[in-house]
Design a protein around this motif. Structure first.
Motif, PDB file in Angstrom:
ATOM      1  N   GLN A  38       0.854  -1.165  -0.019  1.00  0.00           N
ATOM      2  CA  GLN A  38       0.079  -0.069   0.020  1.00  0.00           C
ATOM      3  C   GLN A  38       0.891   1.494  -0.031  1.00  0.00           C
ATOM      4  N   ILE A  39       1.909   1.268   0.628  1.00  0.00           N
ATOM      5  CA  ILE A  39       2.891   2.400   0.908  1.00  0.00           C
ATOM      6  C   ILE A  39       3.605   2.657  -0.739  1.00  0.00           C
ATOM      7  N   LYS A  40       3.807   1.698  -1.058  1.00  0.00           N
ATOM      8  CA  LYS A  40       4.605   1.849  -2.566  1.00  0.00           C
ATOM      9  C   LYS A  40       3.621   2.356  -3.597  1.00  0.00           C
ATOM     10  N   ARG A  41       2.293   1.628  -3.592  1.00  0.00           N
ATOM     11  CA  ARG A  41       1.298   2.351  -4.297  1.00  0.00           C
ATOM     12  C   ARG A  41       0.772   3.754  -4.214  1.00  0.00           C
ATOM     13  N   CYS A  42       0.725   4.216  -2.984  1.00  0.00           N
ATOM     14  CA  CYS A  42       0.349   5.675  -2.562  1.00  0.00           C
ATOM     15  C   CYS A  42       1.534   6.428  -3.319  1.00  0.00           C
ATOM     16  N   ALA A  43       3.151   5.995  -2.874  1.00  0.00           N
ATOM     17  CA  ALA A  43       4.099   6.874  -3.348  1.00  0.00           C
ATOM     18  C   ALA A  43       4.291   6.812  -5.003  1.00  0.00           C
ATOM     19  N   VAL A  44       4.045   5.883  -5.627  1.00  0.00           N
ATOM     20  CA  VAL A  44       4.123   5.890  -6.850  1.00  0.00           C
ATOM     21  C   VAL A  44       2.799   6.626  -7.842  1.00  0.00           C
ATOM     22  N   SER A  45       1.740   6.834  -6.717  1.00  0.00           N
ATOM     23  CA  SER A  45       0.598   7.490  -7.482  1.00  0.00           C
ATOM     24  C   SER A  45       0.799   8.950  -7.522  1.00  0.00           C
ATOM     25  N   ILE A  46       1.819   9.489  -6.587  1.00  0.00           N
ATOM     26  CA  ILE A  46       1.904  10.719  -6.475  1.00  0.00           C
ATOM     27  C   ILE A  46       2.577  11.235  -7.808  1.00  0.00           C
ATOM     28  N   PRO A  47       3.946  10.987  -8.192  1.00  0.00           N
ATOM     29  CA  PRO A  47       4.340  11.447  -9.525  1.00  0.00           C
ATOM     30  C   PRO A  47       3.616  10.880 -10.873  1.00  0.00           C
ATOM     31  N   SER A  48       2.903   9.686 -10.692  1.00  0.00           N
ATOM     32  CA  SER A  48       2.003   9.307 -11.759  1.00  0.00           C
ATOM     33  C   SER A  48       0.833  10.252 -12.076  1.00  0.00           C
ATOM     34  N   ILE A  68      -5.679  14.540  -7.102  1.00  0.00           N
ATOM     35  CA  ILE A  68      -5.654  13.126  -6.662  1.00  0.00           C
ATOM     36  C   ILE A  68      -4.131  12.778  -6.285  1.00  0.00           C
ATOM     37  N   ALA A  69      -3.034  13.271  -6.918  1.00  0.00           N
ATOM     38  CA  ALA A  69      -1.700  13.121  -6.312  1.00  0.00           C
ATOM     39  C   ALA A  69      -1.587  13.587  -4.836  1.00  0.00           C
ATOM     40  N   ASN A  70      -2.280  14.711  -4.485  1.00  0.00           N
ATOM     41  CA  ASN A  70      -2.247  15.274  -3.014  1.00  0.00           C
ATOM     42  C   ASN A  70      -3.030  14.232  -2.014  1.00  0.00           C
ATOM     43  N   GLY A  71      -4.206  13.784  -2.584  1.00  0.00           N
ATOM     44  CA  GLY A  71      -4.662  12.788  -1.757  1.00  0.00           C
ATOM     45  C   GLY A  71      -4.119  11.541  -1.297  1.00  0.00           C
ATOM     46  N   SER A  72      -3.180  11.162  -2.501  1.00  0.00           N
ATOM     47  CA  SER A  72      -2.188   9.909  -2.303  1.00  0.00           C
ATOM     48  C   SER A  72      -1.101  10.557  -1.295  1.00  0.00           C
ATOM     49  N   SER A  73      -0.535  11.723  -1.206  1.00  0.00           N
ATOM     50  CA  SER A  73       0.299  12.010  -0.329  1.00  0.00           C
ATOM     51  C   SER A  73      -0.279  11.968   1.074  1.00  0.00           C
ATOM     52  N   TYR A  74      -1.275  12.455   1.232  1.00  0.00           N
ATOM     53  CA  TYR A  74      -2.055  12.369   2.623  1.00  0.00           C
ATOM     54  C   TYR A  74      -2.022  10.826   2.989  1.00  0.00           C
ATOM     55  N   GLU A  75      -2.436   9.940   2.118  1.00  0.00           N
ATOM     56  CA  GLU A  75      -2.462   8.590   2.472  1.00  0.00           C
ATOM     57  C   GLU A  75      -1.245   7.940   2.681  1.00  0.00           C
ATOM     58  N   LEU A  76      -0.141   8.447   1.996  1.00  0.00           N
ATOM     59  CA  LEU A  76       1.232   7.992   2.108  1.00  0.00           C
ATOM     60  C   LEU A  76       1.535   8.498   3.561  1.00  0.00           C
ATOM     61  N   GLU A  92      13.192   8.201  13.369  1.00  0.00           N
ATOM     62  CA  GLU A  92      14.502   9.039  12.728  1.00  0.00           C
ATOM     63  C   GLU A  92      14.701   8.966  11.256  1.00  0.00           C
ATOM     64  N   LYS A  93      14.190   7.631  11.120  1.00  0.00           N
ATOM     65  CA  LYS A  93      13.906   7.182   9.571  1.00  0.00           C
ATOM     66  C   LYS A  93      13.031   7.884   8.708  1.00  0.00           C
ATOM     67  N   ILE A  94      11.860   7.849   9.319  1.00  0.00           N
ATOM     68  CA  ILE A  94      10.679   8.372   8.727  1.00  0.00           C
ATOM     69  C   ILE A  94      10.497   9.778   8.765  1.00  0.00           C
ATOM     70  N   LYS A  95      11.098  10.473   9.686  1.00  0.00           N
ATOM     71  CA  LYS A  95      10.905  12.014   9.602  1.00  0.00           C
ATOM     72  C   LYS A  95      11.077  12.970   8.520  1.00  0.00           C
ATOM     73  N   PRO A  96      12.163  12.564   7.757  1.00  0.00           N
ATOM     74  CA  PRO A  96      12.793  13.219   6.748  1.00  0.00           C
ATOM     75  C   PRO A  96      12.002  12.843   5.719  1.00  0.00           C
ATOM     76  N   ILE A  97      11.392  11.712   5.483  1.00  0.00           N
ATOM     77  CA  ILE A  97      10.300  11.567   4.344  1.00  0.00           C
ATOM     78  C   ILE A  97       8.965  12.181   4.548  1.00  0.00           C
ATOM     79  N   LEU A  98       8.604  12.161   5.957  1.00  0.00           N
ATOM     80  CA  LEU A  98       7.243  13.043   6.159  1.00  0.00           C
ATOM     81  C   LEU A  98       7.508  14.349   5.985  1.00  0.00           C
ATOM     82  N   GLU A  99       8.683  14.974   6.201  1.00  0.00           N
ATOM     83  CA  GLU A  99       8.839  16.635   5.943  1.00  0.00           C
ATOM     84  C   GLU A  99       8.895  16.697   4.345  1.00  0.00           C
ATOM     85  N   ASN A 100       9.387  15.704   3.601  1.00  0.00           N
ATOM     86  CA  ASN A 100       9.390  15.647   2.264  1.00  0.00           C
ATOM     87  C   ASN A 100       7.875  15.906   1.725  1.00  0.00           C
TER      88      ASN A 100
END
Length: 115
Positions: A38-48, A68-76, A92-100
């Motif tokens: 599910q995480i991977k699908r959401c991530a790919v959905s954003i640039p797609s 739609i991309a924004n919705g996927s970003s919130y889901e991710l 500590e590993k998730i925080k930089p990704i969440l900031e992005n």
């Protein structure tokens, strides 16, 4: 029509997707068909969706796909936070990704308003 390689939001979301794929290798393998998928699908959905919108014929259609991309970003964002709360991966590993993700959400909102 926009050239996707010129869109900062697309470039940033591609980088986000790559970092998400890397972090998924650290999640437990028993989550391979659940949360990881599910995480991977959401991530790919954003640039797609950004790319699909860029290829559409109107600003209104582009804005729709940005939404739609924004919705996927919130889901991710939610799924990564859940992974952290379940102690599947450290903050500590998730925080930089969440900031992005938050930065992409802000870029997306601004981009939609500019259309």
């Amino acid at each position: 029509m926009h050239k996707i390689e010129d869109l900062k939001i697309w470039k940033k979301s591609m980088e986000l997707t790559k970092s998400v794929y890397k972090i998924c290798t650290e999640l437990p393998s028993d989550e391979r068909f659940g949360l990881i998928s599910q995480i991977k699908r959401c991530a790919v959905s954003i640039p797609s969706n950004i790319a699909e919108g860029a290829g559409r014929n109107s600003k209104k259609e582009f804005a729709h796909f940005l939404s739609i991309a924004n919705g996927s970003s919130y889901e991710l964002q939610t799924q990564l936070m859940l992974s952290m709360e379940l102690k599947l991966i450290s903050e500590e590993k998730i925080k930089p990704i969440l900031e992005n993700i938050i930065e992409i959400q802000k870029m997306n909102y601004g981009f939609q308003k500019s259309l």
